[in-house]
Every structure is written in C-alpha cells, then in structure tokens.
Write an enzyme that holds these catalytic residues in place. Structure first.
Site, PDB file in Angstrom:
ATOM      1  CG  ASP A 183      24.472  48.606  81.354  1.00  0.00           C
ATOM      2  OD1 ASP A 183      24.682  49.250  80.312  1.00  0.00           O
ATOM      3  OD2 ASP A 183      25.388  48.096  82.023  1.00  0.00           O
ATOM      4  CG  ASP A 212      31.542  51.093  79.872  1.00  0.00           C
ATOM      5  OD1 ASP A 212      31.063  51.677  80.856  1.00  0.00           O
ATOM      6  OD2 ASP A 212      31.110  50.002  79.448  1.00  0.00           O
TER       7      ASP A 212
HETATM    8  C1  DGJ Z   1      28.681  48.423  80.482  1.00  0.00           C
HETATM    9  C2  DGJ Z   1      27.942  49.214  79.452  1.00  0.00           C
HETATM   10  O1  DGJ Z   1      26.955  49.986  80.037  1.00  0.00           O
HETATM   11  C3  DGJ Z   1      27.376  48.264  78.413  1.00  0.00           C
HETATM   12  O2  DGJ Z   1      26.608  48.955  77.486  1.00  0.00           O
HETATM   13  C4  DGJ Z   1      28.523  47.548  77.759  1.00  0.00           C
HETATM   14  O3  DGJ Z   1      29.305  48.463  77.063  1.00  0.00           O
HETATM   15  C5  DGJ Z   1      29.346  46.815  78.798  1.00  0.00           C
HETATM   16  N1  DGJ Z   1      29.754  47.689  79.858  1.00  0.00           N
HETATM   17  C6  DGJ Z   1      30.573  46.199  78.167  1.00  0.00           C
HETATM   18  O4  DGJ Z   1      31.398  45.635  79.077  1.00  0.00           O
END
Ligand code: DGJ
Length: 701
Positions: free
Chosen positions: A521, A451
């Site tokens: 997200d 990430d």
């Molecule tokens: C952003 C990601 O897109 C989410 O799926 C998740 O992993 C969060 N970060 C965790 O902090």
C-alpha cells in the site's frame, strides 16, 4: 548424468539440480541422512562420506533429513506426532524409494513401532538450480494419530565457519525490506501467526557464509509455498551444524490423522547459486515464470491497469467511474479496475463487507452500464473483492453471526472493523464460491483483485470436533486455494491479483493462483525502490504490481516528479491510481508517453533477467537493469537519491549483455558494444536529487 542417481551400494541418492547437488543417504541404523546440499561434489557412485562429515554413531542424526521428536534427537523436529496409546516418540527408518519421470524422488520412511509413514518428495529443476520438496504423512495403521508439528523439511547446510541469514521483513506499507544478520548459536525463528503470510516477515530466506555479494559467492535460498501461518527456524543443532527448517507453523496447530488419512505439507523450494544473490534471484524468477505462475497467463504480458483506489477511495459510482475510465483509456490503460466501495452499504470500511451486490444508490442500473462503457473504450473491466472477511455491520453477518471464527461467549476482536469468515465450514465455502462465480459469470470481468485486510484472532470453530479445532490455520488456506483453483478453471480468461493490505500474502503458494500481486500500500515511488528491491530478491518483477499515484503521497507526504513515479512503477507490472481528472493536459500527455513506452519494453521487464546493479541502500544512486533472455534488449533504470556536492557517482557497468553485440541507445543512432557497456560502463548523467532515467539498449542486427 541422470537428474536423480541412486547408488544401491552406498544407499545414496544424488539429486542433480543444475548447480545444486543434494545428497541423501541411508545410515547404518536405517535413518535417512542429508549428506550434502550445495554446489556440485561429484557423481553419487564416487562420492565418499569420509572427510566430509563426522559420521560417528549418533552424530549423523544432526543431519537427519526429516527430524522427529523421538529417541536421542534434541533439535527442532520436522515431525512431532502423538501415536496411539499416547506415545509421544516417533523414530523414522528407511522403507523404500521410487523415482518418477526421472525427476522426482520419493523416499518412504516408517516409524519403528506404529504404521505411520512419511514420504519425502523431491522434484529436481536443473534449469533453475533448485529442488522443490514436500512430505506426505500417512496413517497406515488402525488408530488415530495426532500431528503436532509437520514441517515441509529441513536443510542441513555444509560446514562453514560463519553463516549469515538474509530475509525480507517489514510492516504494513513497508514490506519486503532486506535484513541480514550473522547467526551465532541457538535458533533464529521467523514466522507468521497471523493466519496470512504477513507483512512483517516473508517465507523467503537466504543463507550465505557472510561473504557473498550481489553477483558473486555461494547463496542458498529457501522459500515456502504457503499463504498462512508458517515457521522457519535456522538452528545450530550442535557441532556447528546449521539446519534450516520451513513449514506450516506448529503454533496452535494440530492435525487429526484418522486411519487411512494423510497430511501433505506445503512445498519448500531449496535453491542454490554460486553467482551471488542476483544469480539466485534470476533462477527463482525464471522458475516462477515457467513453473509456478498459472499457465494460462504466465506467457502473456501483464496489462497496464488503472485502479480507482487512490483517486476515489469508497466514493465510486456509475458517473464518476465512466468519466475516469475515459481518461484512463486516453492514456493507454488496458484494464480499468474498480476497487473497494462498489457493493451494498459500502461507504467506508465500517459496513457492507459481505453484501456483494452493486450498491443501488451508486449503481442504480447495476454494474452493466459501467462495464459496457469501459469495454466501449477498448479496456477490460476489473473488480475488487475481499471474500474472506465480513463487517459485523452487514446483512450477511446479521443473518449468519456464526459464520466467523470465534469462541462462543467471548469477544470477537475486529480489525479494520471486520471479522474473518470461517472457510473451514462447507456452507461458508459454498456461499463464498457461489457469489464469486456468479459475479464472474453474470458480468464481463477480466480482472479480479482479491484482498484480505486483517489478521486472524480468536480462531474458534465451534462446530468442529475438538480434535479438529486447531486445523483451521491449514484448512482456511486450503479453502482459499480450492476456491481460487475452481474460479480459475471456470473463468480462465480472468487475471487474478493477490492482495492482503498490500504485500501481506506474497508467497509461492499464492503465486500458483494469482497472476500478480499488489506489492504494498506504500505507493511512494522512493520507498518503493527499497520494497521492490527486497521483493525481487525472491519474487519475479512480472508479478510485482506497482502504481503511479498522486502527490503529495498520502503516506509520506513526498512529492516526486511524475517521471520518477512512472520510472519506479515501470520496474514491475505497471498500474496507475493517480486522479487523472486533476492532471494537467501536459501531465496527461506525459503519462500517455510513459505508458506507450512501457508497452513497447514491458517484455524486457516482465520476462527478462534482472540485475540489481546498485542498491538504493548504498545511497547516491540506485540502478536496476533488465535483459531479455536472448540479450538483444536491455533496460537500465537509474534513480538519483540524495547526492552531496562533489560526491562522485561511478560509471554504471551493465551486466548480462553480449560483449560482441552492438547496442543502440534509446533509438538515438548512438551505438556502444556490449563489452564497453559492461566493462567501461556509462555515466548515469543524473544531476540533482530524485531524478530518474531509463535507457533502452537494443542490439543492432
Ligand atoms: C487494501 C489494499 O491494499 C488497497 O489497495 C485497497 O484495495 C484497499 N484495501 C481497499 O479497501
């Protein structure tokens, strides 16, 4: 016909990339000119310029292949360099060329005064109607040169009365929405200055003359394989000559090229289709699956994932993970991924990032027992990491406050309470690679979600010599590429998922290292239809991570049926992040049934051709169809949107089938010919809003 032809009489190269023909010529003054980029115009030997382009003195520079800031050039430069002696003028002339393995052309140009050479590389992919191109800028002289702009290339489009630009735009939790606009005059600049590819704009652009539709008409596609600051410029240079440039963003960029050094630009892909946007997408998807995706997993099915994020958020521990894993195994999940929250001091997003050991209060015995439990349930274990960032509230930052990008004595702006680690520093790179490598060596991990949750600010690198300070935008990206490449080499079985707060780092450069992406997200199954539609304009469904999550959706507050949520997510690489402990017995059974079905048909979605039959943007009904390359199987996804009473929904006519095949529907015994399905179509038979249906067609042998 050879893939690359050279006519020494005309000093003309023809790159024959399937439906795309790309012609380059050395003009009388030695400059390299693009003659054509588009549908086929004939063999190099017989092609004549007259009547195709006003080849008057000076005017030909409007189609210069790699424009510079130099001489009488007023368009966007691909190259802007400061040569020794403060000379800010660069004029490139043809020096020589070479053709390797009959598919790659390299044309060398040199400045008229100083030994600065530019090698323009073109690799033809006739199977996918595209070329991949890049430039290598070499300082062959004795003194340093500064590059102020070094793009991957420019495309000179054929002369048309209108040009329409299509691109993928949005924001966090709303990426890759399709936007189209007519270009009128001047420049349209699309870019990222955020250090990552960005949620706001994606380096995948489409051009057509305003009349192309999904399955018909000429479309050009340009994609940049780069995961940092990028820039694309569509410019009417003059005389209605449209040019499209792409490359590393020159904003706050410079590159110090010492004698003997070279700078290689990212690759730019130029694709062409006469079969509309759908035809272009399908070629790109095939290209990505066969040529871009990491080879060791490209042919394997993408696993069904369970991800803990939308169920447990930061509240993960040995006990709750074990319970959840049992349920995940029950519904047929193949990889159980522990998202954020597992490492020391991480109870929310304000602390812990950087301290990459299992949190002792959550995992008193380390990760081992959870991993063993997950494996005993027949699944692989996956883990979330965010290697590029650090919370100031972490031991790592307390030990090394100088390890982040910053300007001494000035504020360090936080975003999601974190700062970006300076991966230009070798000690930071070694640290990051070291803990990742140890994590994967010491634990049986089959999946890593990488990430990246913030944009860059105050991009200072205090220890670097002044002339290298602005290289950070490029060096950071190269550093993560190197780390990923080496991790993949050492841990070839691990599947890597790329994520940047969702789809903030989706591009062809990242796709060379990640097997799939976290698309957004935004997990609302309806919003996802639009996001996924845009995503597939450029990127293949195999890489498009999509989860089924709980309702009401945390972002939209919308409650769609479990079926709709599964159907929407099954159009890509399926995952689940719903709280399985809260599902009823019946819902668990339903989830199990969907996953079982997905496993049987995922090869159609992941390795088939996609036809976007009806865009959700048209309202009423959205329809997407996937067909296996041998046309033996197909899946039709139907989603009813808001429908007014009496609104007529037309039959859905399928595509890409064999007209003579007889297809059985949903193993029901009912059969229809390919011809009937494609020419008469079928009634979507969806009554009510937000209903969905998948129909599976299988040719009878
Ligand atoms: C952003 C990601 O897109 C989410 O799926 C998740 O992993 C969060 N970060 C965790 O902090």
């Amino acid at each position: 016909m050879a893939t690359i032809e050279f006519s020494s009489r005309e000093k003309l190269w023809s790159i024959n990339a399937g439906a795309l023909q790309y012609l380059l010529k050395v003009a009388d003054d030695g400059s390299l000119i693009n003659v054509h980029c588009g549908g086929r115009v004939g063999p190099a030997e017989t092609f004549r310029l007259e009547g195709h382009f006003p080849f008057e003195p000076g005017l030909h520079l409007l189609r210069e292949e790699y424009s510079t800031f130099g001489g009488l050039r007023f368009m966007e430069p691909c190259l802007k360099a400061e040569l020794p002696g403060g000379i800010r003028d660069c004029v490139l002339k043809y020096v020589g060329h070479s053709i390797t393995d009959s598919r790659e052309l390299a044309v060398t140009l040199g400045d008229i005064g100083y030994s600065l050479q530019v090698e323009l590389h073109y690799r033809a992919y006739p199977e996918y109607n595209l070329i991949s191109r890049w430039a290598i800028i070499r300082n062959a002289g004795q003194e340093a040169v500064t590059l102020e702009e070094a793009l991957s290339g420019a495309v000179s489009l054929p002369r048309r009365s209108t040009w329409r630009l299509g691109y993928l735009a949005g924001h966090w939790a709303g990426e890759t929405r399709v936007v189209e606009e007519e270009l009128k005059a001047g420049k349209k600049v699309l870019e990222s200055r955020r250090g990552t590819t960005s949620h706001q704009l994606n380096p995948a652009l489409f051009l057509d003359s305003g009349d192309a539709v999904e399955e018909d008409g000429e479309v050009w596609g340009c994609l940049l394989a780069w995961s940092g600051n990028w820039k694309a410029v569509a410019e009417y240079a003059s005389h209605d000559q449209l040019r499209l440039y792409m490359g590393v963003n020159d904003f706050d960029f410079s590159w110090h090229l010492a004698p003997g050094e070279s700078f290689t630009t990212p690759k730019m892909v130029v694709a062409y289709s006469s079969e509309g946007f759908g035809g272009l997408s399908r070629s790109l998807h095939r290209f990505e699956r066969r040529e871009v995706l990491p080879k060791n997993h490209a042919d394997k099915p993408r696993p069904v994932i369970y991800n803990t994020w939308e169920t447990l958020y930061f509240n993960v521990n040995e006990e709750n993970l074990k319970t959840l894993a049992e349920r995940a195994a029950e519904i047929g999940v193949e990889i159980f991924v522990v998202d954020d929250g597992w490492f020391r001091g991480r109870n929310d997003d304000r602390a812990g990032l950087g301290d990459w050991e299992p949190d002792p209060s959550k995992f008193p015995r380390g990760l081992g027992p959870v991993i063993e439990h997950v494996k005993s349930l027949g699944m692989k274990f996956g883990i979330w990491v965010e290697p590029e960032n650090v919370n100031p509230n972490s031991d790592l930052y307390r030990r090394h406050p100088d390890w982040v990008y910053h300007f001494p004595g000035r504020p360090r702006s936080e975003m999601r309470n974190q700062l970006v680690l300076n991966l230009c520093r070798s000690d930071v790179r070694e640290y990051v690679f070291g803990w990742l490598d140890r994590l994967l060596t010491e634990n049986d991990i089959g999946f890593v979600k990488w990430d990246m949750n913030r944009n860059f600010s105050e991009p200072g690198w205090p220890d670097a010599p002044r002339e290298r300070q602005r290289e950070i935008w490029v060096r950071h990206v190269l550093a993560i590429y190197d780390i990923l490449d080496e991790l993949r080499r050492r841990h070839p079985d691990v599947v890597f998922e790329g994520c940047s707060g969702g789809g903030g780092r989706v591009d062809l450069g990242a796709m060379e290292r990640y097997d799939q992406f976290w698309t957004s997200d935004n997990t609302d199954a309806l919003d996802r239809l639009y996001i996924q539609e845009g995503y597939t304009m450029a990127y293949c469904p195999k890489t498009m991570g999509a989860w089924v999550t709980g309702v009401p959706n945390f972002l939209t507050n919308r409650s769609l049926s479990l079926e709709f949520r599964f159907h929407s997510a099954m159009m890509g690489a399926l995952g689940v992040s719903v709280n399985l402990l809260e599902l009823s017995k019946q819902e668990i059974e339903e989830a199990k049934m969907h996953i079982e079905f997905y496993k049987k048909v995922r090869h159609i979605v992941q390795d088939g051709d996609l036809y976007r039959l009806r865009s959700p943007r048209c309202g009423g009904l959205a329809a997407f169809q996937y067909v296996t390359p041998d046309k033996a199987e197909s899946l039709l996804f139907l989603f009813s949107l808001q429908q007014g009473f009496g609104e007529r929904i037309a039959n859905v006519t399928l595509r890409g089938l064999d007209p003579d095949f007889i297809y059985e529907l949903d193993s029901s015994g009912q059969t229809l010919t390919g011809a009937l399905l494609m020419n008469y179509g079928i009634d979507p038979a969806l009554r009510g809003d937000y209903k969905s249906r998948i129909i599976h067609f299988k040719a009878k042998r």
